[in-house]
Design a protein around this motif. Sequence first.
Motif, PDB file in Angstrom:
ATOM      1  N   THR A  51      47.046  32.129  38.414  1.00 43.46           N
ATOM      2  CA  THR A  51      48.505  32.608  38.316  1.00 43.46           C
ATOM      3  C   THR A  51      49.165  31.173  37.738  1.00 43.46           C
ATOM      4  OG1 THR A  51      48.129  33.824  40.269  1.00 43.46           O
ATOM      5  CG2 THR A  51      50.367  33.437  39.398  1.00 43.46           C
ATOM      6  N   SER A  59      55.023  38.983  26.727  1.00 45.17           N
ATOM      7  CA  SER A  59      53.747  38.914  26.686  1.00 45.17           C
ATOM      8  C   SER A  59      53.115  38.699  25.225  1.00 45.17           C
ATOM      9  CB  SER A  59      53.101  40.298  27.120  1.00 45.17           C
ATOM     10  OG  SER A  59      53.741  41.433  26.347  1.00 45.17           O
ATOM     11  N   LEU A 115      51.189  40.206  33.137  1.00 43.49           N
ATOM     12  CA  LEU A 115      52.434  39.393  33.270  1.00 43.49           C
ATOM     13  C   LEU A 115      53.416  40.174  33.953  1.00 43.49           C
ATOM     14  CD1 LEU A 115      53.953  36.834  32.130  1.00 43.49           C
ATOM     15  CD2 LEU A 115      54.558  37.963  30.177  1.00 43.49           C
ATOM     16  N   LEU A 120      51.805  34.904  35.193  1.00 43.48           N
ATOM     17  CA  LEU A 120      50.636  35.547  34.351  1.00 43.48           C
ATOM     18  C   LEU A 120      49.686  35.109  35.241  1.00 43.48           C
ATOM     19  CD1 LEU A 120      49.323  36.353  31.798  1.00 43.48           C
ATOM     20  CD2 LEU A 120      49.048  33.962  30.980  1.00 43.48           C
TER      21      LEU A 120
END
Length: 154
Positions: A51, A59, A115, A120
């Motif tokens: 993460t 994105s 995302l 992310l």
Amino acid sequence: MRQIDLTPFRRSTIGFDRLFDMLEATARQSSGENYPPFNLERISDDRYRITIAVAGFKSDEIEITAQQNLLLVAGKKAEAQDNEVAQMLHLGIANRGFERRFELADFVRVDGANLTDGLLVIELVREVPEAMKPKKIAIGTGGESEAIEHRSVA
């Protein structure tokens, strides 16, 4: 930072070159920047999650590249138009590009990426081929062993 010399180990081991290269690369990287911050999680024996905090990135401004034993996550902000930019009185939110590299073990592949809310999340799976997995060998019982005949070669 103190430098570690792995030369004595390299001389006495064979086939571990990649391991020593990874150790040296990690030592070089640890003195570098820690942006963006990230978490590594082990979900199960064969599932992992990375993460990365990428607040402010869309994105289409993030690129994830998976190569053999390497995961590269890079972010590059799109250039803002002059008419869209307000006069900034204080710039406290990092707006710079980044590049993060993760060394992956053999047989680890990227399963997906999402995302959401500035985070992310990259899902990883380790898939060991059947030929590489340990196998149990059945042991037979009973029956007499046949004698092996020795023949002379003329």
